[in-house]
Design an enzyme around this catalytic site. Structure first.
Site, PDB file in Angstrom:
ATOM      1  N   ALA A  69       0.774  -1.220  -0.054  1.00 25.31           N
ATOM      2  CA  ALA A  69      -0.160   0.033   0.107  1.00 25.31           C
ATOM      3  C   ALA A  69       0.820   1.251  -0.141  1.00 25.31           C
ATOM      4  O   ALA A  69       0.449   2.296  -0.652  1.00 25.31           O
ATOM      5  CB  ALA A  69      -0.931  -0.020   1.348  1.00 25.31           C
ATOM      6  N   THR A  70       1.805   1.080   0.494  1.00 21.93           N
ATOM      7  CA  THR A  70       2.896   2.405   0.493  1.00 21.93           C
ATOM      8  C   THR A  70       3.187   2.937  -0.916  1.00 21.93           C
ATOM      9  O   THR A  70       2.849   3.914  -1.114  1.00 21.93           O
ATOM     10  CB  THR A  70       4.098   2.162   1.086  1.00 21.93           C
ATOM     11  OG1 THR A  70       3.725   1.809   2.707  1.00 21.93           O
ATOM     12  CG2 THR A  70       5.019   3.339   1.216  1.00 21.93           C
ATOM     13  N   ASN A 154      -6.584   2.800  10.502  1.00 22.12           N
ATOM     14  CA  ASN A 154      -5.621   1.381  10.823  1.00 22.12           C
ATOM     15  C   ASN A 154      -5.393   1.521  12.350  1.00 22.12           C
ATOM     16  O   ASN A 154      -5.056   0.497  13.166  1.00 22.12           O
ATOM     17  CB  ASN A 154      -4.299   1.393  10.285  1.00 22.12           C
ATOM     18  CG  ASN A 154      -3.862   2.948  10.002  1.00 22.12           C
ATOM     19  OD1 ASN A 154      -4.122   3.845   9.488  1.00 22.12           O
ATOM     20  ND2 ASN A 154      -2.524   2.990  10.886  1.00 22.12           N
ATOM     21  N   GLN A 182      -7.131  -1.215   4.971  1.00 23.73           N
ATOM     22  CA  GLN A 182      -7.523  -1.865   6.329  1.00 23.73           C
ATOM     23  C   GLN A 182      -8.947  -2.433   5.811  1.00 23.73           C
ATOM     24  O   GLN A 182      -9.725  -3.214   6.867  1.00 23.73           O
ATOM     25  CB  GLN A 182      -7.646  -1.118   7.443  1.00 23.73           C
ATOM     26  CG  GLN A 182      -6.433  -0.369   7.875  1.00 23.73           C
ATOM     27  CD  GLN A 182      -5.740  -1.668   8.719  1.00 23.73           C
ATOM     28  OE1 GLN A 182      -6.247  -2.446   9.095  1.00 23.73           O
ATOM     29  NE2 GLN A 182      -4.386  -1.396   8.826  1.00 23.73           N
ATOM     30  N   HIS A 204      -0.844  -8.159   2.939  1.00 21.52           N
ATOM     31  CA  HIS A 204      -0.648  -8.734   4.256  1.00 21.52           C
ATOM     32  C   HIS A 204      -1.486  -8.331   5.368  1.00 21.52           C
ATOM     33  O   HIS A 204      -1.435  -8.774   6.618  1.00 21.52           O
ATOM     34  CB  HIS A 204       0.988  -8.584   4.906  1.00 21.52           C
ATOM     35  CG  HIS A 204       0.989  -6.900   4.920  1.00 21.52           C
ATOM     36  ND1 HIS A 204       1.195  -6.472   6.388  1.00 21.52           N
ATOM     37  CD2 HIS A 204       1.454  -6.078   4.338  1.00 21.52           C
ATOM     38  CE1 HIS A 204       1.504  -5.162   6.388  1.00 21.52           C
ATOM     39  NE2 HIS A 204       1.501  -4.707   5.253  1.00 21.52           N
ATOM     40  N   THR A 243      10.076  -6.735 -12.396  1.00 17.13           N
ATOM     41  CA  THR A 243       9.750  -8.059 -12.603  1.00 17.13           C
ATOM     42  C   THR A 243       8.437  -8.359 -11.679  1.00 17.13           C
ATOM     43  O   THR A 243       8.969  -8.156 -10.250  1.00 17.13           O
ATOM     44  CB  THR A 243      10.910  -9.110 -12.444  1.00 17.13           C
ATOM     45  OG1 THR A 243      11.880  -8.908 -13.368  1.00 17.13           O
ATOM     46  CG2 THR A 243      10.141 -10.439 -12.616  1.00 17.13           C
ATOM     47  N   CYS A 332       7.014   5.233  17.522  1.00 17.29           N
ATOM     48  CA  CYS A 332       8.350   5.376  17.855  1.00 17.29           C
ATOM     49  C   CYS A 332       9.139   5.641  16.571  1.00 17.29           C
ATOM     50  O   CYS A 332       9.243   5.055  15.548  1.00 17.29           O
ATOM     51  CB  CYS A 332       8.980   4.058  18.249  1.00 17.29           C
ATOM     52  SG  CYS A 332       8.463   3.753  20.034  1.00 17.29           S
TER      53      CYS A 332
HETATM   54  C1  LIG Z   1      -3.818   2.443   6.373  1.00 21.62           C
HETATM   55  C2  LIG Z   1      -2.649   2.046   5.868  1.00 21.62           C
HETATM   56  N1  LIG Z   1      -2.017   2.425   4.686  1.00 21.62           N
HETATM   57  C3  LIG Z   1      -0.693   1.971   4.166  1.00 21.62           C
HETATM   58  C4  LIG Z   1      -0.171   0.945   4.921  1.00 21.62           C
HETATM   59  C5  LIG Z   1       1.368   0.613   4.225  1.00 21.62           C
HETATM   60  O1  LIG Z   1       1.120  -0.643   3.847  1.00 21.62           O
HETATM   61  P1  LIG Z   1       2.361  -1.627   3.475  1.00 21.62           P
HETATM   62  O2  LIG Z   1       2.937  -2.001   4.370  1.00 21.62           O
HETATM   63  O3  LIG Z   1       1.968  -2.638   2.443  1.00 21.62           O
HETATM   64  O4  LIG Z   1       3.192  -0.576   2.722  1.00 21.62           O
HETATM   65  C6  LIG Z   1      -0.833   0.708   6.004  1.00 21.62           C
HETATM   66  C7  LIG Z   1       0.104  -0.500   7.003  1.00 21.62           C
HETATM   67  O5  LIG Z   1       0.180  -0.234   7.863  1.00 21.62           O
HETATM   68  C8  LIG Z   1      -2.332   0.993   6.381  1.00 21.62           C
HETATM   69  O6  LIG Z   1      -2.698   0.365   7.689  1.00 21.62           O
END
Ligand SMILES: Cc1ncc(COP(=O)(O)O)c(C=O)c1O
Length: 389
Positions: A69-70, A154, A182, A204, A243, A332
């Site tokens: 997601a990042t 989250n 989420q 994940h 890839t 942290c």
């Molecule tokens: C709402 C939300 N966005 C983005 C992320 C980032 O996801 P990833 O770990 O797949 O980069 C998270 C993960 O903690 C999340 O909870």
């Protein structure tokens, strides 16, 4: 160990692991090779993506595979608003978004974009933590290029009204990005009934492998043009070079299929376990305060519990009961434990945020887990407060 931190990550579904294994060894071809081994891997990817696309009701060609997601959030936001055809320079988002959205917006501000962050409904209200819809409507203008709102939070599990937000964006002709990390696998997501131009996900959080996710590009009615953020071999029509990972994608699809199947009963089961945890902790600890939306309503993820402890910091509670795994209300960074921006966004002060903790109940938790964890947590809370008295 009792794992109650399923918003941070979920264990990989054994079924997904089993389906992934042959793609590391027996069928290791590069899916972008034109020979037979490559085409076998390419077919597996195509079938997996088709399955995911069907479950969210979108055309398979609209899925771009990412590392999570990042990356999906970066590609969606930066890719859409820096495309040469994009003329508008105003971006709207919400104070409680994940840093994978907020930090991209901050960076775009230094490139000359104007960013408006809309507040969320404040603590004490039944829908605390959801976006303030009136303020959102006021923030969007004819200059707004993109609105980014997460489906579910989250930390406090707040669920945003995505259908209403989608209508608001169509009205103003701006793009809608949704970080649905989420929500997928926890809530029904149907992109024919809720039109979302760009939607981010990661495997994940729905019992799939880490390091694999996807972005839906063009889930709404508009054609979306993205400026690639990763250049190289031109894979995935040049939108995301690199890839592709057949094992990760096969595992993501297997985990997602199972999560969607489980939607008919898992959310109710998790709500039951979460409510049991809340009542057991309440019985043993006087003065607990619930953070965010009410537990009975529909505006909170069913496995989420975020609460404030009287007298001690969340981090101290975590350290005193290390066999129960959950999160504190501080993030942290190096040696500095900053209070959670999500909790301060709903109106908590830094002391209240530091005294807060998050639990995320998941598919593999049992009644016995909840009983054992709450017993251990109450006991360690009483020991800690006795020591500090
Ligand atoms: C709402 C939300 N966005 C983005 C992320 C980032 O996801 P990833 O770990 O797949 O980069 C998270 C993960 O903690 C999340 O909870």
């Amino acid at each position: 160990m009792i794992y109650l931190d399923n918003h941070a990550t979920t264990p990989c579904d054994p079924l997904a692991v089993e389906r992934m294994l042959p793609w590391f060894t027996d069928f290791f071809g590069n899916p972008h090779s034109t020979h037979q081994a490559g085409q076998i891997a390419a077919d597996a990817i195509r079938n997996s993506l088709q399955s995911i696309a069907r479950l969210i009701n979108v055309d398979v060609d609209k899925l771009v595979v990412t590392s999570g997601a990042t990356e999906s959030n970066q590609l969606a936001i930066r890719g859409a608003v820096t495309h040469p055809r994009q003329r508008r320079r105003h971006l709207v988002s919400v104070t409680s978004e994940h840093p994978a959205v907020l930090d991209v917006l901050k960076d775009l501000e230094t490139d000359g974009f104007k960013v408006t962050l809309v507040p969320v409904v404040q603590q004490g209200h039944p829908s605390a933590g959801t976006v303030d819809m009136e303020r959102l409507a006021d923030a969007i203008t004819g200059e707004t290029a993109l609105v980014s709102v997460m489906w579910a939070n989250n930390e406090n599990g707040a669920i945003n009204p995505m259908a209403e937000i989608s209508e608001l964006c169509s009205l103003h002709g701006c793009l809608l990005h949704c970080d649905a990390t989420q929500a997928l696998g926890r809530l029904p997501v149907d992109l024919q009934s809720v039109k979302i131009d760009l939607l981010s996900a990661t495997a994940h959080k729905f019992y799939g492998p880490k390091g694999t996710g996807f972005l839906v590009v063009g889930g709404g009615e508009r054609r979306i043009r993205l400026r690639p953020q990763m250049l190289g071999g031109g894979q995935q029509s040049g939108i995301r070079s690199g890839t592709m990972n057949p094992a990760g994608i096969v595992g993501m699809a297997a985990a997602f299929e199972q999560s969607v199947k489980d939607l008919s009963e898992q959310p109710d089961r998790m709500r039951g376990l979460r409510d049991q945890l809340w009542s057991r902790l309440n019985e043993g600890i006087e003065g607990l305060v619930l953070n965010g939306a009410e537990l009975e309503g529909t505006q909170r993820l069913s496995g989420n519990l975020n609460l404030q402890l009287p007298g001690i910091e969340g981090q101290a509670w975590m350290s005193s009961a290390p066999e129960v795994l959950f999160s504190s209300g501080s993030a942290c960074s190096g040696h500095d434990a900053a209070p959670s921006h999500v909790l301060t966004a709903i109106g908590l002060n830094s002391d209240q945020a530091r005294r807060s903790v998050r639990f995320g109940v998941g598919r593999f938790n049992t009644i016995e887990d909840i009983e054992a964890a709450s017993h251990r947590l109450v006991e360690s809370y009483q020991r800690l407060t006795h020591l500090t008295r």
